[in-house]
Design a protein around this motif. Structure first.
Motif, mmCIF file in Angstrom:
data_model
loop_
_atom_site.group_PDB
_atom_site.id
_atom_site.type_symbol
_atom_site.label_atom_id
_atom_site.label_comp_id
_atom_site.label_asym_id
_atom_site.label_seq_id
_atom_site.Cartn_x
_atom_site.Cartn_y
_atom_site.Cartn_z
ATOM 1 N N PRO A 114 0.825 -1.206 0.000
ATOM 2 C CA PRO A 114 0.000 0.000 0.000
ATOM 3 C C PRO A 114 0.864 1.264 0.000
ATOM 4 O O PRO A 114 2.041 1.237 0.383
ATOM 5 C CB PRO A 114 -0.808 -0.110 1.302
ATOM 6 N N VAL A 115 0.273 2.363 -0.409
ATOM 7 C CA VAL A 115 0.960 3.648 -0.360
ATOM 8 C C VAL A 115 1.137 4.050 1.101
ATOM 9 O O VAL A 115 0.160 4.058 1.866
ATOM 10 C CB VAL A 115 0.140 4.723 -1.111
ATOM 11 N N PRO A 121 -6.500 -0.024 0.786
ATOM 12 C CA PRO A 121 -7.730 -0.380 0.065
ATOM 13 C C PRO A 121 -8.188 -1.779 0.432
ATOM 14 O O PRO A 121 -7.381 -2.637 0.829
ATOM 15 C CB PRO A 121 -7.306 -0.302 -1.412
ATOM 16 N N ALA A 122 -9.472 -2.024 0.306
ATOM 17 C CA ALA A 122 -10.005 -3.353 0.586
ATOM 18 C C ALA A 122 -9.639 -4.310 -0.550
ATOM 19 O O ALA A 122 -9.558 -3.910 -1.708
ATOM 20 C CB ALA A 122 -11.523 -3.285 0.746
ATOM 21 N N VAL A 142 -6.721 -14.115 -4.708
ATOM 22 C CA VAL A 142 -6.393 -13.701 -3.350
ATOM 23 C C VAL A 142 -5.525 -12.455 -3.401
ATOM 24 O O VAL A 142 -4.685 -12.312 -4.301
ATOM 25 C CB VAL A 142 -5.628 -14.826 -2.605
ATOM 26 N N VAL A 143 -5.727 -11.551 -2.462
ATOM 27 C CA VAL A 143 -4.894 -10.360 -2.325
ATOM 28 C C VAL A 143 -4.315 -10.339 -0.914
ATOM 29 O O VAL A 143 -5.043 -10.502 0.067
ATOM 30 C CB VAL A 143 -5.695 -9.065 -2.567
ATOM 31 N N ARG A 144 -3.007 -10.157 -0.835
ATOM 32 C CA ARG A 144 -2.334 -10.058 0.457
ATOM 33 C C ARG A 144 -1.581 -8.733 0.525
ATOM 34 O O ARG A 144 -0.898 -8.340 -0.424
ATOM 35 C CB ARG A 144 -1.337 -11.215 0.637
ATOM 36 N N ALA A 210 -16.637 -15.476 -2.651
ATOM 37 C CA ALA A 210 -15.942 -14.632 -3.626
ATOM 38 C C ALA A 210 -14.811 -13.852 -2.980
ATOM 39 O O ALA A 210 -13.704 -13.758 -3.527
ATOM 40 C CB ALA A 210 -16.932 -13.678 -4.303
ATOM 41 N N ALA A 211 -15.056 -13.290 -1.800
ATOM 42 C CA ALA A 211 -14.026 -12.505 -1.125
ATOM 43 C C ALA A 211 -12.850 -13.373 -0.709
ATOM 44 O O ALA A 211 -11.714 -12.893 -0.608
ATOM 45 C CB ALA A 211 -14.612 -11.802 0.100
ATOM 46 N N ALA A 212 -13.097 -14.682 -0.487
ATOM 47 C CA ALA A 212 -12.023 -15.591 -0.091
ATOM 48 C C ALA A 212 -11.209 -16.076 -1.284
ATOM 49 O O ALA A 212 -10.254 -16.834 -1.101
ATOM 50 C CB ALA A 212 -12.605 -16.780 0.652
#
Length: 264
Positions: A114-115, A121-122, A142-144, A210-212
């Protein structure tokens, strides 16, 4: 150019060549002027394929020269996926790696810096915006979020180290308790299917599919699993509309009761 019989990068040109990518920097890197001595085309596309031409003109493919990968039969440029995430104002840098789960299913994992000083951000927001730039197969599951990237001996992002840390975190996750624990045989079944498909043993019934990390491919596999075990045929939008896995299990039970089918 290289002589016939020697290995080199395959470059493609001609009137049917694409105009380029949505990302201008990636276009400039991939669509370049033709080598000296090549006529009939104003530019060529660097495929990233390492090939060798036989005496009869047939090409032997020897592997890749870059970070292009294949997911669900579609070739994907990892740099293009990373650029899609970096369009977001809250992302300083991203790195994307390929992870194999459930034996055969390949998915993309996005690691994001992240900045500094800005709101983080989510993950679902980043995935939603990435879909505006990428084909579905190229959207990470997936986003980490990280503070820094591990580097290899050449100073490049060490994707293997990123994946190793990701897998260690997933493998060491504690089993969910309370609201995340299954309360019925159907919840146990749905949770097991989703954990296997998403490669996430820490997933609980209170998590959103979906979020997972659920995408179109894993949704299709989940629908098949539910039909095979429960005799209930659902549609993808029905799965994706459910707020969590407990609600999905309740939907399965409702449909099964309506059809007069036996329990799990």
């Amino acid at each position: 150019m290289v002589p016939r019989g020697e290995a080199g990068e395959l470059r493609v040109g001609g009137d049917v060549l694409s105009l380029g990518y949505l990302d201008a920097n990636l276009t400039a890197a991939r669509f370049v002027a033709p080598p000296d001595g090549v006529t009939g085309t104003a530019r060529v596309y660097r495929t990233g394929d390492r090939v060798r031409m036989r005496p009869d003109g047939v090409l032997d493919f020897l592997g890749r020269l870059d970070d292009q990968v294949k997911v669900s039969g579609v070739r994907i440029e990892l740099a293009e996926v990373e650029a899609a995430f970096e369009h977001h104002a809250g992302v300083r840098r991203s790195a994307v790696a390929v992870q194999t789960v459930a034996g055969e299913v390949t998915r993309l994992v996005a690691f994001v810096l992240p900045v500094p000083g800005a709101p983080v951000p989510a993950a679902d927001e980043l995935i939603r915006e990435a879909r505006g730039w990428l084909p579905e197969q190229a959207v990470p599951a997936v986003v980490r979020f990280l503070d820094s990237f591990p580097l290899d001996a050449n100073g490049k992002v060490d994707r293997a180290a990123l994946l190793a840390a990701e897998e260690a975190a997933a493998g060491g996750g504690a089993a969910p308790e309370g609201d995340g624990a299954p309360q019925s045989p159907t919840e146990e079944l749905v949770l097991r299917l989703c954990r296997d498909l998403l490669g996430s043993p820490a997933l609980g019934t209170g998590d959103n599919f979906a979020a997972a990390g659920g995408n179109s491919l894993s949704t299709a596999r989940l629908l098949t699993g539910i039909e095979e075990h429960c005799g209930v045929r659902l549609r993808a939008p029905e799965v994706l509309r459910q707020p969590d896995l407990r609600a999905l299990a309740a939907l399965v039970d409702t449909r099964r009761a309506a059809a007069g089918l036996a329990g799990v």
